[in-house]
Write a protein that holds these residues in place. Structure first.
Motif, mmCIF file in Angstrom:
data_model
loop_
_atom_site.group_PDB
_atom_site.id
_atom_site.type_symbol
_atom_site.label_atom_id
_atom_site.label_comp_id
_atom_site.label_asym_id
_atom_site.label_seq_id
_atom_site.Cartn_x
_atom_site.Cartn_y
_atom_site.Cartn_z
ATOM 1 N N ASN A 228 32.748 35.134 39.271
ATOM 2 C CA ASN A 228 33.253 34.265 40.325
ATOM 3 C C ASN A 228 32.827 34.901 41.659
ATOM 4 O O ASN A 228 33.473 35.840 42.142
ATOM 5 C CB ASN A 228 34.777 34.159 40.231
ATOM 6 C CG ASN A 228 35.370 33.202 41.235
ATOM 7 O OD1 ASN A 228 34.828 32.989 42.310
ATOM 8 N ND2 ASN A 228 36.517 32.626 40.888
ATOM 9 N N ARG A 230 32.856 33.988 44.713
ATOM 10 C CA ARG A 230 33.763 33.901 45.852
ATOM 11 C C ARG A 230 34.795 35.017 45.798
ATOM 12 O O ARG A 230 35.077 35.673 46.808
ATOM 13 C CB ARG A 230 34.450 32.534 45.872
ATOM 14 C CG ARG A 230 35.441 32.355 47.031
ATOM 15 C CD ARG A 230 35.991 30.950 47.072
ATOM 16 N NE ARG A 230 34.930 29.986 47.305
ATOM 17 C CZ ARG A 230 35.130 28.668 47.348
ATOM 18 N NH1 ARG A 230 36.352 28.176 47.141
ATOM 19 N NH2 ARG A 230 34.129 27.839 47.583
ATOM 20 N N GLU A 231 35.348 35.261 44.620
ATOM 21 C CA GLU A 231 36.336 36.334 44.491
ATOM 22 C C GLU A 231 35.695 37.701 44.704
ATOM 23 O O GLU A 231 36.280 38.591 45.323
ATOM 24 C CB GLU A 231 37.001 36.276 43.113
ATOM 25 C CG GLU A 231 37.913 35.088 42.910
ATOM 26 C CD GLU A 231 39.145 35.137 43.794
ATOM 27 O OE1 GLU A 231 39.617 36.271 44.074
ATOM 28 O OE2 GLU A 231 39.614 34.073 44.214
ATOM 29 N N GLU A 234 35.216 38.615 48.324
ATOM 30 C CA GLU A 234 36.421 39.098 48.981
ATOM 31 C C GLU A 234 36.672 40.577 48.687
ATOM 32 O O GLU A 234 37.315 41.274 49.469
ATOM 33 C CB GLU A 234 37.627 38.269 48.537
ATOM 34 C CG GLU A 234 37.588 36.823 49.037
ATOM 35 C CD GLU A 234 38.815 36.042 48.641
ATOM 36 O OE1 GLU A 234 39.730 36.635 48.032
ATOM 37 O OE2 GLU A 234 38.869 34.832 48.959
ATOM 38 N N ASN A 239 26.447 40.465 45.838
ATOM 39 C CA ASN A 239 26.020 39.251 45.161
ATOM 40 C C ASN A 239 24.643 39.482 44.565
ATOM 41 O O ASN A 239 23.672 39.598 45.290
ATOM 42 C CB ASN A 239 25.996 38.071 46.152
ATOM 43 C CG ASN A 239 25.534 36.770 45.518
ATOM 44 O OD1 ASN A 239 25.069 36.756 44.389
ATOM 45 N ND2 ASN A 239 25.658 35.692 46.261
#
Length: 246
Positions: A228, A230-231, A234, A239
């Motif tokens: 995930n 997006r998680e 954070e 990436n």
């Protein structure tokens, strides 16, 4: 490249980690001797910095020139400046054939890199006679202070992995929970209970279950997952679909 383009006192060395789903490996080169009297040694990919390039540019260039690797994740982690680091008797004969000032003090800036081994086929060139992967726990005696640099690189990777999950890009895009657990264990040098590990990971919400399973395996196919992103963003994790230098 000629000697006059090189700064004789500053170099970069790269600790390239690769994961084969079982072991954490480090990429080594074998130095190319110019005569039979020089015993070849293994070493990290590294070289002097050119006068007109940044350290990041040098790290990328050196990897490309010695191993053919390019466009990979790089992170600068430490400088090594022991006055005697390149003056060991075992290294002088080789240095005299490749350096204009073989006795010069050299401060090196070390980077670590993370690659999916199946995505890359390193090829030796320049003063590297061959390139090969070595289990990070079975690294042979290396040239200069490169054994120390490998150890420091691994310690840095462990700290970054536990704090920011940097290291996930060693996995394929789609992976099983067993592969993820093995990565955790090999980087942190810890063993985890299978059930507890899976409960903890699923609570973190960093995985997306996929509607597909492994193919071509002899055992019962396991479900596949992807991260995930997006998680992970954070958490400050890298990436793996982009190429950046930090």
């Amino acid at each position: 490249m000629t000697f006059k383009n090189l700064n004789p006192n500053v170099s970069v060395d790269c600790v390239v980690f690769g994961f084969d789903n079982e072991r954490l490996n480090v990429l080594l080169i074998e130095q190319k001797p110019l005569n039979a009297s020089i015993k070849p040694q293994s070493a990290l990919p590294g070289d002097l910095v050119m006068e007109d390039e940044s350290l990041d540019q040098a790290a990328n260039r050196v990897l490309m020139e010695l191993t053919g690797l390019k466009g990979i994740y790089l992170r600068q982690f430490k400088a090594f400046g022991d006055p005697q680091r390149v003056r060991d008797v075992k290294d002088l004969a080789w240095l005299q054939t490749y350096r204009e000032y073989p006795q010069a003090r050299v401060i090196t800036v070390a980077y670590y890199a993370l690659v999916k081994m199946h995505d890359f086929s390193p090829e030796a060139s320049s003063f590297a006679d061959k390139v090969y992967w070595c289990d990070v726990h079975n690294v042979p005696p290396l040239a200069f202070d490169h054994n120390q640099i490998v150890v420091e690189g691994l310690m840095t990777l462990r700290r970054e992995f536990e704090a920011h999950r940097i290291g996930f890009e060693l996995l394929p895009k789609k992976f099983t929970l067993s592969q993820l657990q093995r990565l955790y264990e090999i980087i942190t040098d810890k063993k985890f209970d299978k059930r507890n590990f899976r409960k903890k990971i699923m609570r973190e919400n960093i995985l997306i279950p996929l509607p597909e399973k492994q193919r071509g395996v002899l055992h019962k196919p396991a479900q596949l997952y992807e991260f995930n992103l997006r998680e992970l963003a954070e958490l400050g994790a890298f990436n793996g679909d982009t190429v950046e230098i930090y």
